[in-house]
Scaffold this motif. Sequence first.
Motif, PDB file in Angstrom:
ATOM      1  N   PRO A 219      -6.012 -11.429  -7.979  1.00  0.00           N
ATOM      2  CA  PRO A 219      -6.969 -11.045  -6.901  1.00  0.00           C
ATOM      3  C   PRO A 219      -6.555 -10.132  -5.704  1.00  0.00           C
ATOM      4  O   PRO A 219      -6.990  -9.223  -5.195  1.00  0.00           O
ATOM      5  CB  PRO A 219      -7.426 -12.164  -6.294  1.00  0.00           C
ATOM      6  CG  PRO A 219      -6.340 -13.145  -6.495  1.00  0.00           C
ATOM      7  CD  PRO A 219      -6.005 -13.046  -8.045  1.00  0.00           C
ATOM      8  N   GLU A 220      -4.945 -10.098  -5.449  1.00  0.00           N
ATOM      9  CA  GLU A 220      -4.676  -9.210  -4.612  1.00  0.00           C
ATOM     10  C   GLU A 220      -4.533  -7.782  -5.264  1.00  0.00           C
ATOM     11  O   GLU A 220      -4.178  -6.603  -4.631  1.00  0.00           O
ATOM     12  CB  GLU A 220      -3.155  -9.473  -4.352  1.00  0.00           C
ATOM     13  CG  GLU A 220      -2.146  -9.545  -5.513  1.00  0.00           C
ATOM     14  CD  GLU A 220      -2.014 -10.868  -5.975  1.00  0.00           C
ATOM     15  OE1 GLU A 220      -0.827 -11.137  -6.846  1.00  0.00           O
ATOM     16  OE2 GLU A 220      -3.118 -11.618  -6.091  1.00  0.00           O
ATOM     17  N   GLN A 221      -4.711  -7.502  -6.634  1.00  0.00           N
ATOM     18  CA  GLN A 221      -4.957  -6.007  -7.198  1.00  0.00           C
ATOM     19  C   GLN A 221      -6.637  -5.548  -7.292  1.00  0.00           C
ATOM     20  O   GLN A 221      -6.690  -4.820  -8.143  1.00  0.00           O
ATOM     21  CB  GLN A 221      -4.124  -6.306  -8.503  1.00  0.00           C
ATOM     22  CG  GLN A 221      -2.627  -6.091  -8.057  1.00  0.00           C
ATOM     23  CD  GLN A 221      -1.931  -6.398  -9.136  1.00  0.00           C
ATOM     24  OE1 GLN A 221      -0.451  -6.901  -9.097  1.00  0.00           O
ATOM     25  NE2 GLN A 221      -1.842  -5.709 -10.412  1.00  0.00           N
ATOM     26  N   VAL A 222      -7.334  -6.275  -6.417  1.00  0.00           N
ATOM     27  CA  VAL A 222      -8.538  -5.819  -6.607  1.00  0.00           C
ATOM     28  C   VAL A 222      -8.944  -5.241  -5.334  1.00  0.00           C
ATOM     29  O   VAL A 222      -8.856  -5.861  -4.047  1.00  0.00           O
ATOM     30  CB  VAL A 222      -9.478  -7.276  -6.679  1.00  0.00           C
ATOM     31  CG1 VAL A 222     -11.119  -6.780  -6.736  1.00  0.00           C
ATOM     32  CG2 VAL A 222      -9.522  -7.958  -8.138  1.00  0.00           C
ATOM     33  N   VAL A 223      -9.563  -3.827  -5.353  1.00  0.00           N
ATOM     34  CA  VAL A 223      -9.691  -3.149  -4.288  1.00  0.00           C
ATOM     35  C   VAL A 223     -11.305  -3.026  -4.412  1.00  0.00           C
ATOM     36  O   VAL A 223     -11.625  -2.359  -5.223  1.00  0.00           O
ATOM     37  CB  VAL A 223      -9.278  -1.947  -4.081  1.00  0.00           C
ATOM     38  CG1 VAL A 223      -9.358  -1.041  -2.971  1.00  0.00           C
ATOM     39  CG2 VAL A 223      -7.591  -1.951  -4.155  1.00  0.00           C
ATOM     40  N   GLY A 224     -12.393  -3.592  -3.400  1.00  0.00           N
ATOM     41  CA  GLY A 224     -13.591  -3.405  -3.408  1.00  0.00           C
ATOM     42  C   GLY A 224     -14.141  -3.400  -1.955  1.00  0.00           C
ATOM     43  O   GLY A 224     -13.349  -3.114  -0.995  1.00  0.00           O
TER      44      GLY A 224
END
Length: 351
Positions: A219-224
Amino acid sequence: MMKSAFGPNRRVVLGGLAGLLSLRVAGAHGQTGAGDLPPGDPLPSWNDGPAKAAIIELVKSTTDAANPNFVPPEARVATFDQDGTTWVEHPIYTQVIYCLERVPAVVREKPELKEVEPFKTVLSGDRAAIEKLPTDELLKILFATLSGMTVDEFQAQVSAWIATAKHPRWDRLYTELTYQPMLEVMRYLRANGYKTYIVTGGGQDFVRVYSERVYGIPPEQVVGSAGGVTYGYAKDGRPILTKESKLLLNDNNAGKPEGIHLEIGRRPVIAFGNSTGDRQMLEYTKAGDGARAALLVLHDDAEREYAYGPALGLPDTKVGAFTQDLYDEAKKDGWFVISMKRDWKKIFSFD
């Protein structure tokens, strides 16, 4: 779950909603996107061609310490748009379907909304009427279904929905409709020291619920697109975060490189997209020094998936538009256009 009343003509209303607040939202059910690479060809679902060759050549050159294009492991960043790039986005974005199908639950909690627009119209299931709802009415649905609850409550709601929600065309879970060739690229990059990120116009909190299970991306590598949260306390004194109806980051168009800077802090070495909403991310990627690659998925396979553009005379769309201007820019600036029809031996794991 509310049975979806929205067929392919949903594009008009839902494309408007998605375009306004970038609600673009995942994968192979039960697959993590991680795991060992197959022996031999690292991209077995790809046909030989310029796009496949470019990916493999970039990885080889940037991971060879003797090559002038070598990139140290800490700087190996790869970004992937989600909708239309790593999973199906037609006839409408998955998260938009989620918002509409959450309306009955919202009304159960607030019965006074039952006779209030636009909730009344959505509950009716009248597709034609829903498509005519004005933008300000659609925003009420957005705010009601994506805010007002704690972060933990929202995660639980999305987890329950995504576990059973199915695409009407294939009658399969949305999480089964990730593109096998893109999952292979993610695994190949990670096996060579790259960090893979989802950079999506969809809701950051929404995608983080399933990104690790589906893509192998934590989750920490999801940018949205991200909304505000407020710190507070539950009745029992437990600290909580409550989701607000306030947009902090619209992670679409220029918002993508802005979000990459804010949340990743490094320019991508390789980036994948499929629409005008990804243009600036690919421009930003290619503007860096050294070897860089920008790739766009072109949906030109109506038999196995969908065909839309309007580039190259393909049907126009309000969902994931790939315009002729974008195609021309890609050709001019050395980006690679991935043809689903020509470049992919298979699209889904179940093909």
